[in-house]
Design an enzyme around this catalytic site. Structure first.
Site, PDB file in Angstrom:
ATOM      1  N   CYS A 145      31.450  40.762  44.904  1.00  0.00           N
ATOM      2  CA  CYS A 145      31.258  41.727  46.282  1.00  0.00           C
ATOM      3  C   CYS A 145      31.341  40.965  47.718  1.00  0.00           C
ATOM      4  O   CYS A 145      31.914  39.667  47.294  1.00  0.00           O
ATOM      5  CB  CYS A 145      29.447  42.036  46.782  1.00  0.00           C
ATOM      6  SG  CYS A 145      28.916  42.973  45.481  1.00  0.00           S
ATOM      7  N   ARG A 203      37.335  40.973  45.879  1.00  0.00           N
ATOM      8  CA  ARG A 203      35.821  40.684  45.572  1.00  0.00           C
ATOM      9  C   ARG A 203      35.174  42.325  45.192  1.00  0.00           C
ATOM     10  O   ARG A 203      33.967  41.836  44.199  1.00  0.00           O
ATOM     11  CB  ARG A 203      35.237  40.465  46.508  1.00  0.00           C
ATOM     12  CG  ARG A 203      35.712  38.771  47.458  1.00  0.00           C
ATOM     13  CD  ARG A 203      34.869  38.253  47.454  1.00  0.00           C
ATOM     14  NE  ARG A 203      33.921  37.812  47.342  1.00  0.00           N
ATOM     15  CZ  ARG A 203      33.477  36.518  46.807  1.00  0.00           C
ATOM     16  NH1 ARG A 203      34.638  35.463  46.824  1.00  0.00           N
ATOM     17  NH2 ARG A 203      32.143  36.375  46.311  1.00  0.00           N
ATOM     18  N   TRP A 235      31.376  45.368  43.879  1.00  0.00           N
ATOM     19  CA  TRP A 235      31.484  45.314  42.771  1.00  0.00           C
ATOM     20  C   TRP A 235      30.171  45.479  41.712  1.00  0.00           C
ATOM     21  O   TRP A 235      28.527  44.490  41.915  1.00  0.00           O
ATOM     22  CB  TRP A 235      32.202  44.502  42.105  1.00  0.00           C
ATOM     23  CG  TRP A 235      32.404  44.436  40.625  1.00  0.00           C
ATOM     24  CD1 TRP A 235      33.905  45.050  40.720  1.00  0.00           C
ATOM     25  CD2 TRP A 235      31.714  43.466  39.297  1.00  0.00           C
ATOM     26  NE1 TRP A 235      33.631  44.675  39.232  1.00  0.00           N
ATOM     27  CE2 TRP A 235      32.936  43.985  38.734  1.00  0.00           C
ATOM     28  CE3 TRP A 235      30.672  42.874  39.363  1.00  0.00           C
ATOM     29  CZ2 TRP A 235      31.911  43.591  37.069  1.00  0.00           C
ATOM     30  CZ3 TRP A 235      30.518  42.810  38.046  1.00  0.00           C
ATOM     31  CH2 TRP A 235      30.888  42.848  36.753  1.00  0.00           C
ATOM     32  N   ASN A 245      25.617  39.348  48.454  1.00  0.00           N
ATOM     33  CA  ASN A 245      26.086  38.904  47.362  1.00  0.00           C
ATOM     34  C   ASN A 245      25.331  37.994  46.724  1.00  0.00           C
ATOM     35  O   ASN A 245      25.231  36.986  47.013  1.00  0.00           O
ATOM     36  CB  ASN A 245      28.059  38.350  47.331  1.00  0.00           C
ATOM     37  CG  ASN A 245      28.041  37.745  47.006  1.00  0.00           C
ATOM     38  OD1 ASN A 245      28.833  38.062  45.777  1.00  0.00           O
ATOM     39  ND2 ASN A 245      28.951  37.034  46.988  1.00  0.00           N
ATOM     40  N   GLY A 246      25.283  38.934  45.350  1.00  0.00           N
ATOM     41  CA  GLY A 246      24.205  38.053  44.206  1.00  0.00           C
ATOM     42  C   GLY A 246      23.591  38.838  43.658  1.00  0.00           C
ATOM     43  O   GLY A 246      23.566  39.462  43.636  1.00  0.00           O
ATOM     44  N   GLU A 284      47.886  35.337  27.553  1.00  0.00           N
ATOM     45  CA  GLU A 284      48.174  35.845  28.870  1.00  0.00           C
ATOM     46  C   GLU A 284      48.961  37.111  28.956  1.00  0.00           C
ATOM     47  O   GLU A 284      48.338  37.801  30.387  1.00  0.00           O
ATOM     48  CB  GLU A 284      48.603  34.669  30.059  1.00  0.00           C
ATOM     49  CG  GLU A 284      49.215  34.052  30.937  1.00  0.00           C
ATOM     50  CD  GLU A 284      47.268  34.837  32.165  1.00  0.00           C
ATOM     51  OE1 GLU A 284      46.616  35.283  31.383  1.00  0.00           O
ATOM     52  OE2 GLU A 284      47.986  35.383  33.203  1.00  0.00           O
ATOM     53  N   LYS A 332      47.079  40.068  30.798  1.00  0.00           N
ATOM     54  CA  LYS A 332      48.003  40.393  32.428  1.00  0.00           C
ATOM     55  C   LYS A 332      48.417  42.308  32.052  1.00  0.00           C
ATOM     56  O   LYS A 332      48.519  43.108  32.353  1.00  0.00           O
ATOM     57  CB  LYS A 332      49.465  39.790  32.453  1.00  0.00           C
ATOM     58  CG  LYS A 332      49.185  39.267  33.545  1.00  0.00           C
ATOM     59  CD  LYS A 332      48.844  38.787  34.652  1.00  0.00           C
ATOM     60  CE  LYS A 332      46.681  38.500  34.380  1.00  0.00           C
ATOM     61  NZ  LYS A 332      46.387  37.392  34.845  1.00  0.00           N
ATOM     62  N   GLU A 335      45.163  44.520  31.130  1.00  0.00           N
ATOM     63  CA  GLU A 335      44.394  44.576  33.024  1.00  0.00           C
ATOM     64  C   GLU A 335      45.001  45.569  33.906  1.00  0.00           C
ATOM     65  O   GLU A 335      44.579  46.361  34.842  1.00  0.00           O
ATOM     66  CB  GLU A 335      44.786  42.962  33.618  1.00  0.00           C
ATOM     67  CG  GLU A 335      43.995  43.450  34.968  1.00  0.00           C
ATOM     68  CD  GLU A 335      44.140  41.134  35.513  1.00  0.00           C
ATOM     69  OE1 GLU A 335      44.794  40.977  34.657  1.00  0.00           O
ATOM     70  OE2 GLU A 335      42.901  41.489  35.822  1.00  0.00           O
ATOM     71  N   HIS A 356      47.862  37.791   8.676  1.00  0.00           N
ATOM     72  CA  HIS A 356      47.200  37.522   8.241  1.00  0.00           C
ATOM     73  C   HIS A 356      46.102  39.241   8.937  1.00  0.00           C
ATOM     74  O   HIS A 356      44.719  38.901   8.808  1.00  0.00           O
ATOM     75  CB  HIS A 356      45.919  36.037   8.610  1.00  0.00           C
ATOM     76  CG  HIS A 356      47.079  34.877   8.420  1.00  0.00           C
ATOM     77  ND1 HIS A 356      46.562  34.744   7.528  1.00  0.00           N
ATOM     78  CD2 HIS A 356      47.986  34.022   9.186  1.00  0.00           C
ATOM     79  CE1 HIS A 356      47.277  33.397   6.515  1.00  0.00           C
ATOM     80  NE2 HIS A 356      48.124  33.497   7.545  1.00  0.00           N
ATOM     81  N   LYS A 414      37.993  40.252  41.295  1.00  0.00           N
ATOM     82  CA  LYS A 414      38.653  38.971  40.875  1.00  0.00           C
ATOM     83  C   LYS A 414      37.710  38.036  40.797  1.00  0.00           C
ATOM     84  O   LYS A 414      38.265  37.275  39.983  1.00  0.00           O
ATOM     85  CB  LYS A 414      40.108  38.834  42.465  1.00  0.00           C
ATOM     86  CG  LYS A 414      40.055  37.531  42.857  1.00  0.00           C
ATOM     87  CD  LYS A 414      41.492  37.295  42.805  1.00  0.00           C
ATOM     88  CE  LYS A 414      42.664  36.698  42.660  1.00  0.00           C
ATOM     89  NZ  LYS A 414      42.948  36.462  41.306  1.00  0.00           N
TER      90      LYS A 414
HETATM   91  O1  M6R Z   1      38.074  32.184  39.027  1.00  0.00           O
HETATM   92  P1  M6R Z   1      38.607  32.385  37.629  1.00  0.00           P
HETATM   93  O2  M6R Z   1      39.540  31.471  37.846  1.00  0.00           O
HETATM   94  O3  M6R Z   1      37.188  31.653  37.606  1.00  0.00           O
HETATM   95  O4  M6R Z   1      38.769  34.015  37.193  1.00  0.00           O
HETATM   96  C1  M6R Z   1      38.670  33.679  35.826  1.00  0.00           C
HETATM   97  C2  M6R Z   1      38.802  35.614  35.377  1.00  0.00           C
HETATM   98  O5  M6R Z   1      37.511  36.200  35.605  1.00  0.00           O
HETATM   99  C3  M6R Z   1      39.841  35.465  35.790  1.00  0.00           C
HETATM  100  O6  M6R Z   1      41.359  34.998  35.486  1.00  0.00           O
HETATM  101  C4  M6R Z   1      40.502  36.990  34.944  1.00  0.00           C
HETATM  102  O7  M6R Z   1      40.981  37.174  34.155  1.00  0.00           O
HETATM  103  C5  M6R Z   1      41.989  37.396  36.180  1.00  0.00           C
HETATM  104  N1  M6R Z   1      41.566  38.665  36.915  1.00  0.00           N
HETATM  105  C6  M6R Z   1      42.669  37.555  35.090  1.00  0.00           C
HETATM  106  O8  M6R Z   1      43.931  38.066  35.903  1.00  0.00           O
END
Ligand code: M6R
Length: 602
Positions: free
Chosen positions: A2, A27, A74, A100-101, A478, A482, A485, A501, A597
């Site tokens: 949030c 956020r 969120w 937030n929290g 990665e 991406k 996502e 495997h 994020k």
């Molecule tokens: O802020 P952080 O790097 O700790 O976040 C970790 C993950 O939540 C973040 O990398 C997430 O996987 C990304 N949205 C991927 O693109």
């Protein structure tokens, strides 16, 4: 999770609150809301959906209010409905709060307040906050005292901002969730993150855990956890307002992919000496006694951690990458000679922070490789090592992965130099020379990439596989993260040798295999051939004269450099592939469904 924003000052509050929420939407974007204090009480507008939806509900012709709070959510407690959107008010609508929290003891507090006749209308934990404040006001306390009493009843993590009818202050508190104050002449902004008010001011003050604040147009009072008046250092942030704008790009993700030449330059600036092949990270920590390294992270940052661990092991420094959410069950106890590295863009990821705190407790030395200055990880670790990528707004991490990987590359060579058993790569001079050319090479990839055409070629396949070996495995994982996502398509990244495997059972002519091949080993080429034999289209992500090229049906070429740099260029190609595939599929690229994020809950 949030985002919260608040404004107190001479100027009208509505505009900066809405702008702040737009900047904080990364956020969370399940619901949004605003409360302002006007001449007759509090105006509250809130709804499920995004800030663009909220803007349509703000039905005032009077925008003269100067005091207000806002929130973008969120969801944790309760679905993303209008009722669960913040701000929440007390049962008499005289106190409004954003949060937030997580309030861990909210059920007990709610029960107690309900017995006293206070009514609740949402499923959230937050709603207890305005009702508690109301309770203390009803029992004769002045607003600040009522707020302080309420905060001291809360268990959990929070950044809170409140407005109270008839009062000219914002009351706020921080405990375990970020909160930063922006200072402008006669105006103050409180927010979860600097981009929320960066277009207004770059003068900031970071709050500490336990701080309670009263913010008025003519000043701020901070009370620390001991109940004493506190001074906090005022700082200038070096982020530019333009860095939080989309500029000519359709999406932040594309802008951030394209800003990698500059962000990488900033990451590298002043950190190596080409003449002497020396790395200088300006670290205050004595790392000479370190005998092992744990790199702990989530998501994209975890893939950067894998990259760093692989390099450290190549240099004779024993290292493990560990998913932060698995740390307490699979890492084992670190010793005093362990260096724990939290790799986290935001510096606020709860899983990573929890692992950091157990490592500290066990006596390990701790470092936070992070992008956000004064983030919780930066403050909690013995020392921060900033990746200097600039603000990243798109939920999909792009430029920060590149800057994390480069920072960890430098750190690996530095550690190899200072620890007993390590020794830097034999190719360090070539590496240092090629790192100084990396920005140009990224620019070349951005200008010549065939990813947009390829994304159309392979649209609507059954699944997408990404394979690579060594550093290429972290890039493959990665690339797949991406892709899934932002496209919502099924994508997986594998160590190329693992394909046979098990995953090979999934391979058909409808599963393109993106094969990252950088070094001279034939092994990954052989693994790609095994997939091709089963009908899979092979896309080589490699330099043009690599052995994989003849096996491949399609190509995403990268310039040949030191392998570490070439792997990062391969990753840029995969970022573009994900972006253009998601564009073709018309996905919400900067705000993918169900995500946010920065994940501040475990
Ligand atoms: O802020 P952080 O790097 O700790 O976040 C970790 C993950 O939540 C973040 O990398 C997430 O996987 C990304 N949205 C991927 O693109």
């Amino acid at each position: 999770m949030c985002g919260i924003i608040a404004h107190a000052g001479d100027r009208e509050a509505l505009d900066p609150l809405v702008t702040g929420l737009e900047k904080l939407e990364y956020r969370g974007y399940d619901s949004a809301g605003i409360a302002v204090k006007n001449g007759h009480g509090l105006d509250v507008w809130k709804c499920s959906g995004q800030v663009s939806d909220l803007k349509r509900t703000i039905n005032t012709v009077d925008s003269s209010a100067t005091l207000g709070i806002g929130h973008t959510r969120w969801s944790t407690h309760g679905p993303p409905t209008d009722e669960n959107a913040h701000p929440h008010t007390d049962h008499s609508d005289r106190v409004a709060a954003v949060h937030n929290g997580i309030i861990e003891n909210y059920e007990t507090l709610k029960e107690k307040l309900s017995e006293d006749g206070y009514e609740f209308t949402s499923d959230t934990d937050t709603e207890v906050i305005p009702n508690l404040i109301r309770y203390y006001l009803d029992h004769g306390n002045e607003p600040l005292a009522a707020f302080e009493h309420a905060v001291s009843d809360l268990d959990g993590s929070y950044a809170i901002a409140t407005v109270i009818e008839g009062n000219d202050s914002i009351f706020a508190a921080r405990q375990g969730s970020p909160l930063v104050l922006g200072l402008e002449e006669n105006s103050y902004y409180l927010a979860s993150d600097v981009p929320a008010f960066l277009s207004q001011t770059d003068t900031v003050l970071y709050l500490e855990d336990g701080d309670v604040l009263e913010v008025r147009s003519d000043g701020v009072e901070i009370i620390d956890e001991e109940g004493q008046l506190a001074q906090r250092e005022v700082e200038q942030v070096d982020w530019q307002p333009g860095e939080t704008e989309k500029a000519q790009f359709d999406h932040y993700m594309l802008k951030e992919i394209h800003s990698q030449p500059e962000s990488l330059q900033k990451t590298l600036e002043g950190r190596f000496d080409r003449e002497k092949d020396e790395i200088d990270l300006d670290l205050g920590l004595d790392l000479s006694g370190i005998d092992s390294v744990q790199l702990v992270a989530c998501g994209t940052s975890y893939h950067a951690a894998m990259f760093g661990a692989s390099l450290l092991n190549q240099c004779g420094v024993p290292a493990r990458s560990i998913r932060a959410s698995e740390y307490d069950v699979s890492a084992g106890t670190p010793s005093e000679r362990t260096l724990f590295i939290a790799v986290t863009q935001s510096g606020e990821t709860a899983d990573t922070l929890t692992a950091l705190s157990s490592a500290k407790e066990a006596g390990a030395s701790t470092l936070a490789v992070t992008n956000v200055v004064q983030s919780t990880a930066a403050r909690e670790a013995d020392e921060p090592l900033y990746i200097r990528a600039g603000p990243e707004i798109g939920v999909a991490a792009t430029k920060t992965f590149s800057s994390q990987a480069v920072t960890l590359t430098l750190l690996s060579q530095f550690l190899a130099e200072v620890t007993d058993d390590g020794s830097p790569l034999d190719t360090l001079p070539e590496l240092v020379s090629d790192l100084s050319e990396l920005s140009n090479a990224v620019e070349q990839v951005l200008q010549t990439s065939d990813a947009e055409r390829l994304s159309r070629e392979y649209l609507n396949e059954r699944a997408y596989f990404f394979i690579g070996r060594g550093l290429g495995c972290s890039v493959a994982k990665e690339g797949a993260l991406k892709f899934k996502e932002v496209t919502y398509e099924h994508a997986e990244g594998f160590a190329s040798g693992e394909l046979k495997h098990g995953p090979l059972a999934l391979v058909t002519e409808r599963t393109p295999v993106f094969t990252i091949c950088v070094d001279g080993s034939r092994k990954t080429v052989t693994n790609a051939e095994e997939a091709k034999t089963r009908g899979a289209p092979i896309v080589a992500v490699s330099p043009p004269d690599h052995g994989i090229v003849d096996t491949a049906d399609e190509h995403l070429y990268v310039p040949e450099m030191h392998p570490i740099c070439t792997y990062l260029l391969a990753n840029v190609q995969l970022q573009l592939l994900s972006y253009y595939s998601a564009t073709e599929l018309d996905r919400a690229i900067d705000k993918p469904r169900n995500l946010a994020k920065s994940v501040t809950v475990e």
